[in-house]
Motif scaffolding. Structure first.
Motif, PDB file in Angstrom:
ATOM      1  N   THR A 178       0.830  -1.207   0.000  1.00 35.45           N
ATOM      2  CA  THR A 178       0.000   0.000   0.000  1.00 35.45           C
ATOM      3  C   THR A 178       0.867   1.260   0.000  1.00 35.45           C
ATOM      4  O   THR A 178       0.564   2.237  -0.689  1.00 35.45           O
ATOM      5  N   LYS A 179       1.949   1.225   0.767  1.00 38.74           N
ATOM      6  CA  LYS A 179       2.807   2.407   0.872  1.00 38.74           C
ATOM      7  C   LYS A 179       3.715   2.569  -0.347  1.00 38.74           C
ATOM      8  O   LYS A 179       3.926   3.680  -0.826  1.00 38.74           O
ATOM      9  N   SER A 180       4.276   1.447  -0.829  1.00 36.75           N
ATOM     10  CA  SER A 180       5.230   1.536  -1.942  1.00 36.75           C
ATOM     11  C   SER A 180       4.554   1.638  -3.296  1.00 36.75           C
ATOM     12  O   SER A 180       5.096   2.220  -4.235  1.00 36.75           O
ATOM     13  N   GLY A 181       3.350   1.037  -3.430  1.00 33.28           N
ATOM     14  CA  GLY A 181       2.660   1.041  -4.717  1.00 33.28           C
ATOM     15  C   GLY A 181       3.249   0.085  -5.735  1.00 33.28           C
ATOM     16  O   GLY A 181       2.911   0.141  -6.915  1.00 33.28           O
ATOM     17  N   GLU A 182       4.125  -0.820  -5.294  1.00 31.31           N
ATOM     18  CA  GLU A 182       4.756  -1.779  -6.194  1.00 31.31           C
ATOM     19  C   GLU A 182       4.187  -3.175  -5.950  1.00 31.31           C
ATOM     20  O   GLU A 182       3.993  -3.587  -4.813  1.00 31.31           O
ATOM     21  N   ARG A 213       0.683  -9.965  -4.791  1.00 32.63           N
ATOM     22  CA  ARG A 213       0.228  -8.778  -4.062  1.00 32.63           C
ATOM     23  C   ARG A 213       0.256  -7.579  -4.999  1.00 32.63           C
ATOM     24  O   ARG A 213       1.285  -7.308  -5.618  1.00 32.63           O
ATOM     25  N   VAL A 214      -0.877  -6.884  -5.063  1.00 37.37           N
ATOM     26  CA  VAL A 214      -1.015  -5.762  -6.004  1.00 37.37           C
ATOM     27  C   VAL A 214      -1.631  -4.574  -5.267  1.00 37.37           C
ATOM     28  O   VAL A 214      -2.605  -4.740  -4.523  1.00 37.37           O
ATOM     29  N   GLN A 250      -3.118   7.360  -6.656  1.00 37.72           N
ATOM     30  CA  GLN A 250      -2.763   7.273  -5.246  1.00 37.72           C
ATOM     31  C   GLN A 250      -3.140   5.885  -4.711  1.00 37.72           C
ATOM     32  O   GLN A 250      -4.263   5.444  -4.894  1.00 37.72           O
ATOM     33  N   PRO A 251      -2.190   5.157  -4.040  1.00 37.83           N
ATOM     34  CA  PRO A 251      -2.542   3.858  -3.462  1.00 37.83           C
ATOM     35  C   PRO A 251      -3.528   4.036  -2.308  1.00 37.83           C
ATOM     36  O   PRO A 251      -3.283   4.803  -1.376  1.00 37.83           O
ATOM     37  N   VAL A 252      -4.650   3.350  -2.379  1.00 38.43           N
ATOM     38  CA  VAL A 252      -5.677   3.442  -1.333  1.00 38.43           C
ATOM     39  C   VAL A 252      -5.879   2.105  -0.632  1.00 38.43           C
ATOM     40  O   VAL A 252      -6.774   1.959   0.195  1.00 38.43           O
TER      41      VAL A 252
END
Length: 533
Positions: free
Chosen positions: A273-277, A295-296, A303-305
């Protein structure tokens, strides 16, 4: 899900308009009552104040005592009427005889209305009655001289029509405010409806409900486990397959709403969630249950939510891989044999057409002898027919590739106690032989040796080739997933080989030097079928 009769926008507008109209209507009724009462009290106070002012005038008192002329008091009353905008100002003596009146002809006549009695007895009050000028609101005040003796009374009247007009004027502002409020409410309802419609991407409630049902059905029907978290790390979604795997791992508690770090401490979803990778094909251990996880991050407006993970029990994946690997190996073996057989048929056909029957007889005899020797040796030393057929197919494939493949087996290899081991052996031997065949493909000496030895419940598999060999650095990485010296999209064969050896609790030793070839030795615990209790 049935389609609604009215759109969401229409429902919101109507609902807000009705609420605003009812609220303002009730407010109007309540305030109108208050305004009416306030206006009436104001008019009463006005009449009383004028009556009191008249009763205190010395000219009025002198006229009632007979020391002043009646013409002066009539003029005074007319002046008060004009300045205070009242209907009439009447001054009467103790007999109720009018000394003043807007109509001069009524002067000297008794006061009409029948409500003047208490005023002549010293009482101050307000009443409503009908006189010569019609219905009016009347304020009565006794007139007292300097000695404290009552000498008459003053009556001030305001027409009820004027009172009603004053009330209506007071309510007029309220009605205008109510209408403006309703108009603003309608505008606000339209704006709110459009905003909600835009927020819902133009979807109606029935469409949203249908999408939710379809989404839930799809998520619950897939075989992969699915778990999702929001930006705060709270679990928002768990499908049926995920719950099944969690229960298998001993996690019986309902995960919805819990923190992912508390429920699954080893997960990396919060980091995603924090890295977005994204992370693909990662292994994770859940209390003894190994799963393969993808994991996605969930991204909205860049913005990652949150994050979502899909996973499956590794045991199921392994079984599927074993089945696919076995089928592929069998297919390769059969294809090689079929190709070799077609080549021999072409040779036989050519010899027949050229009528070289002696040569044909020798060729067929050599082929049969070679085939019987090769097949006979393999089937004699390898008891498991599946593994034996696979090895014979590899011999055919090697001849087709122009490589000399020799198979040595000092002791008979019995059938395994567990038939699953056969699939693992096909994976191990197949990958070792295939790599060896590729290693010698461009070498002047194309030779591969396969040695099988069974003794004391240990199976030894050794594959030696005359290839280019490997440096120490390559040997340290050769078993890593995706590593290959042969280009992109390679590097899975030896990785799968290492996984199979690990599952069988075996050992692998690699010996190789540049330009000296490579030797793979595999040692596997192997219990024969006839040794089971």
């Amino acid at each position: 899900m049935k389609k609604g009769k009215f759109s969401l926008q229409f429902i919101i507008i109507m609902f807000v308009c009705i609420v605003v109209a009812l609220s303002l209507g009730i407010t109007d009724l309540l305030i109108s009552k208050t305004i009416t009462s306030s206006v009436e009290e104001t008019q009463e106070d006005k009449a009383l104040n004028v009556a009191r002012m008249v009763s205190l005038n010395q000219l009025v008192i002198d006229s009632l005592e007979g020391s002043a002329s009646s013409e002066g008091i009539q003029a005074f009353a007319s002046q008060i009427e004009n300045r205070t905008n009242v209907n009439f100002v009447t001054i009467m003596d103790m007999e109720g005889i009018r000394l003043t009146h807007p109509d001069p002809e009524q002067v000297g006549k008794p006061f009409r209305g029948g409500d003047e009695g208490p005023a002549l007895k010293g009482k101050e009050y307000v009443s409503i009655s009908k006189g010569t000028l019609g219905p009016s609101l009347r304020a009565f005040t006794p007139i007292i001289n300097a000695r404290g003796k009552q000498v008459g009374a003053a009556a001030v009247g305001i027409s009820l029509e004027n009172v009603t007009k004053a009330v209506n004027n007071g309510r007029k502002g309220m009605v205008i405010g109510t209408l403006i409020g309703i108009l603003i409410g309608i505008m606000g309802a339209v704006g709110l409806a459009r905003y909600i419609k835009k927020t819902l991407l133009g979807l109606e409630p029935f469409a949203i409900a249908r999408l939710l049902e379809e989404r839930s059905s799809m998520l619950q029907s897939v075989r992969e486990g699915i778990i999702a978290i929001d930006q705060e790390g709270k679990i928002t979604l768990v499908n049926r397959a995920a719950s099944k795997i969690f229960k298998k791992a001993g996690l019986e508690e309902d995960p919805l709403g819990q923190s992912i770090e508390e429920y699954l401490p080893d997960t990396r979803l919060n980091r995603i969630t924090k890295s977005g990778e994204m992370e693909m094909d990662q292994e994770q251990n859940l209390h003894g249950v190994t799963i393969l996880v993808n994991r996605v991050p969930v991204v909205v407006e860049n913005q990652p939510v949150g994050a979502i993970a899909t996973f499956r029990d590794k045991t199921e994946v392994q079984l599927l891989a074993e089945q696919l690997t076995g089928v592929r190996k069998y297919a390769d073996a059969l294809r090689a044999q079929a190709h070799e057989f077609m080549n021999k048929l072409h040779v036989i056909l050519g010899l027949v057409r050229t009528e070289q029957y002696d040569t044909l007889a020798n060729y067929v005899s050599e082929t049969v002898t070679h085939r019987e020797t090769e097949v006979g040796f393999v089937t004699k030393m390898v008891i498991d027919p599946v593994l034996a057929g696979f090895l014979i197919g590899k011999l055919s494939f090697a001849r087709e590739s122009g490589v000399s493949l020799s198979i040595n087996c000092e002791n008979k290899l019995p059938k395994p106690e567990n038939q699953k081991i056969t699939h693992e052996l096909i994976t191990i031997i197949g990958n070792l032989v295939d790599n060896a065949l590729e290693a010698v493909a461009d070498r002047p000496t194309k030779k591969v040796d396969l040695m099988l030895d069974y003794a004391e419940d240990i199976l030894t598999i050794e594959v030696k080739d005359s290839g280019v060999g490997m440096t120490k650095a390559i040997q340290n990485q050769i078993l890593a997933k995706g590593f290959s010296t042969k280009g992109a999209n390679r590097g899975l064969g030896l990785y799968i080989l290492a996984q199979a050896i690990e599952r069988l609790e075996g050992d692998l030793i690699i010996s190789s030097k540049p330009e000296k070839g490579t030797n793979f030795a595999v040692y596997i615990p192997y219990k024969a079928e006839d040794e089971q209790n």
